[in-house]
Design an enzyme around this catalytic site. Structure first.
Site, PDB file in Angstrom:
ATOM      1  N   CYS A  17       0.452  -1.062   0.392  1.00 48.03           N
ATOM      2  CA  CYS A  17       0.057  -0.055   0.595  1.00 48.03           C
ATOM      3  C   CYS A  17       1.041   1.247  -0.334  1.00 48.03           C
ATOM      4  O   CYS A  17       2.687   1.382  -0.021  1.00 48.03           O
ATOM      5  CB  CYS A  17      -0.887  -0.093   1.410  1.00 48.03           C
ATOM      6  SG  CYS A  17       0.268  -0.031   2.848  1.00 48.03           S
ATOM      7  N   CYS A  20       3.929   1.823   2.657  1.00 48.41           N
ATOM      8  CA  CYS A  20       5.358   0.430   2.385  1.00 48.41           C
ATOM      9  C   CYS A  20       6.018   2.183   1.132  1.00 48.41           C
ATOM     10  O   CYS A  20       7.546   2.155   1.091  1.00 48.41           O
ATOM     11  CB  CYS A  20       4.926  -0.086   1.445  1.00 48.41           C
ATOM     12  SG  CYS A  20       3.603  -1.340   2.025  1.00 48.41           S
ATOM     13  N   CYS A  84      45.287 -14.475 -17.245  1.00 45.51           N
ATOM     14  CA  CYS A  84      45.469 -14.919 -15.363  1.00 45.51           C
ATOM     15  C   CYS A  84      44.576 -14.439 -14.776  1.00 45.51           C
ATOM     16  O   CYS A  84      43.268 -13.337 -15.083  1.00 45.51           O
ATOM     17  CB  CYS A  84      46.921 -14.445 -15.353  1.00 45.51           C
ATOM     18  SG  CYS A  84      46.346 -12.692 -15.396  1.00 45.51           S
ATOM     19  N   CYS A  87      43.361 -10.620 -14.541  1.00 47.55           N
ATOM     20  CA  CYS A  87      42.427 -10.525 -15.972  1.00 47.55           C
ATOM     21  C   CYS A  87      40.868 -11.123 -15.229  1.00 47.55           C
ATOM     22  O   CYS A  87      40.236  -9.615 -15.101  1.00 47.55           O
ATOM     23  CB  CYS A  87      42.232 -11.582 -17.019  1.00 47.55           C
ATOM     24  SG  CYS A  87      44.233 -11.107 -17.974  1.00 47.55           S
ATOM     25  N   ASP A 497       4.968  28.150 -32.964  1.00 49.23           N
ATOM     26  CA  ASP A 497       5.444  28.310 -34.186  1.00 49.23           C
ATOM     27  C   ASP A 497       4.968  27.847 -35.406  1.00 49.23           C
ATOM     28  O   ASP A 497       4.244  27.735 -35.590  1.00 49.23           O
ATOM     29  CB  ASP A 497       7.266  27.585 -34.007  1.00 49.23           C
ATOM     30  CG  ASP A 497       8.238  28.242 -35.427  1.00 49.23           C
ATOM     31  OD1 ASP A 497       8.213  29.077 -35.061  1.00 49.23           O
ATOM     32  OD2 ASP A 497       8.630  27.126 -35.625  1.00 49.23           O
ATOM     33  N   ASP A 692       9.924  23.571 -32.985  1.00 48.32           N
ATOM     34  CA  ASP A 692      10.533  22.545 -33.815  1.00 48.32           C
ATOM     35  C   ASP A 692      12.019  22.896 -33.890  1.00 48.32           C
ATOM     36  O   ASP A 692      13.325  21.814 -34.111  1.00 48.32           O
ATOM     37  CB  ASP A 692       9.875  22.092 -35.283  1.00 48.32           C
ATOM     38  CG  ASP A 692      10.458  22.495 -36.255  1.00 48.32           C
ATOM     39  OD1 ASP A 692      10.233  23.866 -35.894  1.00 48.32           O
ATOM     40  OD2 ASP A 692      10.497  22.024 -36.977  1.00 48.32           O
ATOM     41  N   ASP A 696      13.313  27.703 -30.851  1.00 45.03           N
ATOM     42  CA  ASP A 696      12.148  27.371 -30.521  1.00 45.03           C
ATOM     43  C   ASP A 696      12.341  27.032 -28.671  1.00 45.03           C
ATOM     44  O   ASP A 696      11.527  26.848 -27.459  1.00 45.03           O
ATOM     45  CB  ASP A 696      11.388  26.565 -30.653  1.00 45.03           C
ATOM     46  CG  ASP A 696      10.829  27.149 -32.451  1.00 45.03           C
ATOM     47  OD1 ASP A 696      10.694  27.984 -32.495  1.00 45.03           O
ATOM     48  OD2 ASP A 696      10.768  26.354 -33.362  1.00 45.03           O
TER      49      ASP A 696
END
Length: 797
Positions: A17, A20, A84, A87, A497, A692, A696
């Site tokens: 709920c 929590c 080795c 690594c 625009d 766009d 803008d």
């Protein structure tokens, strides 16, 4: 928060709920410089923290101490190139430092790496890429990955099994209620206290043990959730019945008053509610699941002219793929060879397929229809457009709208208040209503405990946000967060625009009077400009067979035009103001023609070479076919529509008239667009800006809501709060309708959740509800809220 920050998204199990999620959020925010947002519906926590200040385990332990569990996934990678132990040790150390990795173990002998990681934060590609950065190579050992949907399906099956078992055990006890209610005689075994005790104990401490553990974890962390209410209510009924049973054992001549059926029926009904709620909640993510399902699982990789199928997770940028008819495009790329049509409705909402040929871009997740083509990959993994859309939808669904803060605040105090009311009810009944009648007081107190439901409050807003934003995404509308859904519903003014937003942004030359020599000079200069009008002039020159030269000087003059030098000639191209400032006389007959062109929505630029007037060039950029209809819809919705442009007022007025816009702000310099938005806001308007282009972006940020056209620049999209995919302006009224419908749905949910508790608790306290009726009401309350939110799936935009 000072310095660089990192963001981590964790899936959390065990929340029942809003109390929590609030407790987890509170404990995470107690960590220094940490900002956490926990969402009950998505079962996720989004955490921002100072870079390198914390590890994943710090947050895992904090959530664990609060009583909950962080969801992790595991994968096994085959690692090559290790020579080795140094690594394997290095790879292991680096993987363990990744913010979303819980644990990594690298085995040199088997050359395998097992990694436990947060699936909400990473996918396997990120782990492989990190290993490759160290100079090694890795690939999936197995492609069997446990998806989020699979996990939720397993969880749903588990809930169903528990519900069935609980119902079977409870059924005999439920039958005993017939005796209490109607006096029906039942077999002696069903009425035997020992028999009832065994069945009730199986339900109470077997099936219902989850409520005790949930309550314990909640109380241990200093909070109280729904599990506390369920544990208290059912325990009161069970242990009172146990007491009566013990008295009966000691004094067989007495008649025990048992309520074993009450505790068992309550647990079964609550399990039913939780199962129904989980089923309903799984449907709220269907839009996101559909988006994820668009991603192809495999791709046809071409290496040395040979085809082989590979998992998309292994694809890299620059590879060549073949896509056949009926297949999904695996990732983003560019067509190398072939022609086809592609269904891009998942991106743009446009049902008509788009023709694709050489050099055209294709997007991962779109559907190839009737042609085979080869492509070069340009974006893979989390960099694809589909992945970006999914991430945006996930972010929006996981964020909190401001309207949710009230519900969160109330639910934080909810359980302690309910427990207090239940205790008070018990005391009033046993002292004032029916003095000394423990049974009546107990029943009233239990009813108060079990009818209260904080879950409904916690689910009211996030479920609506999830469904609303998901449905909008299917239509090509991306909200970047729940707060923007709420802000958008208040919009009363929408500013558009012109170029690229209201118009197609692909202008064409309609008339020219200067001759080829002048065309060569101005087109050569216009090459340096990124303005759509410049592109139109350059294309016109090329189509006229004019060869272009490289300019030696170039300067853009905002709101005027351009000037520069080409082949030792001084060039000016722009409006009348530009030429007047240079003292250049313009032929009056041409000025008359210019006025006619501008009245016909054609942008007309005057040309001067070596300070001598040479003629004019007119360019038109037709408005989008969807513009007028979309604006009519906005006006019908009570939204005032305006146009904001740097173009001259005559052209702007002509285009506005064609689109059905009454208010125009023209000849505005790019840097002044944000100021114009600010002026409107100062008048008390709630303003949405639609654009766009790069110029803008400041206005998009300044507006109450910034809306970017998906076909525009990345800068504009990044600055905006909402992105509409494609260039169909009908998506603008649809976005506002989606916002209004979602907020209306949230208010309905909050009204129901608050009204249910405000009305239900007093009724229960007055003894007018049997505990099992109260339990059923509690179980169905959150289901009702989620079901109401699911109505948004049928929302018509």
């Amino acid at each position: 928060m000072a310095g660089r920050t990192e963001t981590l998204t964790l899936g959390i199990e065990g929340m029942s709920c809003a109390a929590c999620s609030n407790r987890i959020e509170k404990n995470l925010n107690k960590l220094e410089d940490v900002e956490a947002n926990v969402n009950l519906s998505t079962e996720q926590a989004t955490i921002s923290y100072p870079k390198r200040a914390y590890t994943l385990n710090d947050f895992v332990q904090t959530i664990k101490k609060t009583g909950y569990h962080v969801i992790t996934d595991s994968t096994e990678l085959a690692v090559s190139g290790m020579t080795c132990a140094a690594c394997s040790s290095r790879i292991e150390k680096v993987l363990n430092k990744m913010p979303g990795v819980a644990e990594a173990n690298v085995n040199l002998t088997t050359e395998k790496a097992r990694v436990d990681y947060v699936p909400a934060q990473y996918d396997v590609r990120d782990l492989i890429a990190r290993i490759q950065q160290l100079g090694y190579d890795a690939e999936l050992e197995s492609d069997e990955q446990s998806s989020e949907s699979d996990r939720k399906q397993r969880e749903l099956r588990h809930k169903a099994i528990k519900l069935v078992i609980s119902a079977i055990i409870t059924l005999p006890l439920l039958l005993t209620m017939l005796t209490h209610l109607f006096g029906i005689q039942l077999p002696h075994l069903l009425m035997n206290p020992y028999f009832q005790l065994v069945l009730a104990s199986l339900v109470q401490f077997g099936i219902g043990w989850q409520f005790y553990t949930g309550a314990y974890k909640s109380l241990r962390s200093g909070s109280a959730n729904m599990d506390v209410l369920v544990a208290l209510g059912t325990s009161a009924a069970y242990f009172y019945s146990l007491y009566e049973t013990i008295v009966w054992i000691i004094h067989p001549q007495t008649t025990p008053h048992l309520y074993y059926e009450t505790s068992s029926v309550l647990i079964t009904l609550i399990l039913l509610g939780k199962y129904l709620e989980a089923r309903a909640k799984s449907q709220t993510t269907s839009a996101l699941t559909q988006l994820l399902n668009l991603q192809a699982k495999e791709a046809r990789l071409i290496v040395n002219e040979e085809e082989r199928m590979v998992p998309v997770e292994q694809l890299q940028v620059g590879q060549t793929l073949k896509v056949k008819p009926g297949e999904s495009v695996p990732v983003d790329g560019v067509v190398l060879k072939g022609e086809t049509t592609v269904d891009e409705s998942m991106l743009t909402g446009e049902s008509m397929p788009i023709r694709k040929s050489t050099d055209d871009e294709v997007v991962g997740g779109t559907m190839n229809q009737n042609g085979t083509f080869t492509m070069r990959t340009t974006h893979v993994g989390k960099d694809t457009a589909l992945a970006s859309i999914v991430k945006t939808v996930e972010t929006a669904q996981g964020s909190k709208a401001p309207i949710q803060r009230l519900a969160d605040k109330i639910s934080g105090y909810f359980v302690p208040i309910v427990v207090s009311i239940a205790v008070l009810t018990f005391l009033v009944w046993i002292t004032l209503v029916n003095f000394g009648d423990v049974e009546a007081a107990l029943i009233a107190g239990i009813s108060v405990l079990v009818i209260a439901c904080p879950c409904a409050l916690g689910l009211a807003a996030p479920t609506s946000i999830m469904v609303g934003t998901g449905n909008a995404a299917e239509s090509g509308i991306l909200f970047k967060g729940g707060e923007f859904v709420e802000q958008a519903h208040n919009i009363d003014t929408l500013v558009l625009d012109k170029t690229g937003t209201l118009t197609h942004g692909k202008p064409k030359v309609t008339s020219y009077t200067g001759g080829n020599e002048t065309l060569q000079l101005i087109a050569s200069l216009e090459q340096q400009s990124e303005h759509p009008l410049a592109t139109a002039i350059v294309e016109y020159a090329k189509s006229s067979g004019v060869s272009l030269m490289n300019p030696t000087e170039f300067k853009a003059i905002p709101g005027r035009g351009i000037q520069g030098r080409v082949d030792d000639h001084s060039i000016h191209v722009g409006n009348r103001q530009l030429l007047l400032e240079q003292g250049i006389d313009v032929v009056q007959t041409d000025l008359a023609d210019v006025e006619v062109s501008e009245s016909q929505a054609q942008t007309t630029m005057l040309i001067a070479v070596d300070n001598t007037y040479r003629g004019y060039i007119a360019v038109t950029d037709p408005i989008k076919s969807s513009a007028r209809s979309a604006i009519e819809q906005l006006n019908t919705m009570g939204v005032e529509v305006m146009m904001l442009t740097g173009d001259n007022s005559k052209v702007a007025q002509a285009i506005a008239q064609e689109a059905g816009i009454d208010d125009v702000i023209a000849e505005v310099k790019p840097e002044d667009k944000a100021h114009q938005i600010q002026t409107l806001q100062a008048q008390g308007k709630k303003v949405a800006m639609v654009g766009d282009g790069i110029n803008d972006a400041p206005a998009l940020v300044q507006a109450d809501i910034g809306i970017a056209i998906g076909t525009g620049t990345e800068v504009a999209i990044e600055a905006a709060d909402i992105t509409i995919m494609g260039d169909d302006l009908h998506l603008l009224p649809q976005a506002l309708r989606a916002s209004r419908s979602t907020i209306r749905n949230i208010r309905q949910n909050l009204f129901w959740a608050l009204g249910y508790n405000v009305a239900g608790i007093p009724i229960a306290a007055c003894g007018l509800l049997a505990p099992w009726v109260a339990g059923l009401a509690m179980a169905l309350s959150s289901v009702s809220v989620v079901t109401n939110a699911l109505r948004l799936k049928r929302m018509k935009l």
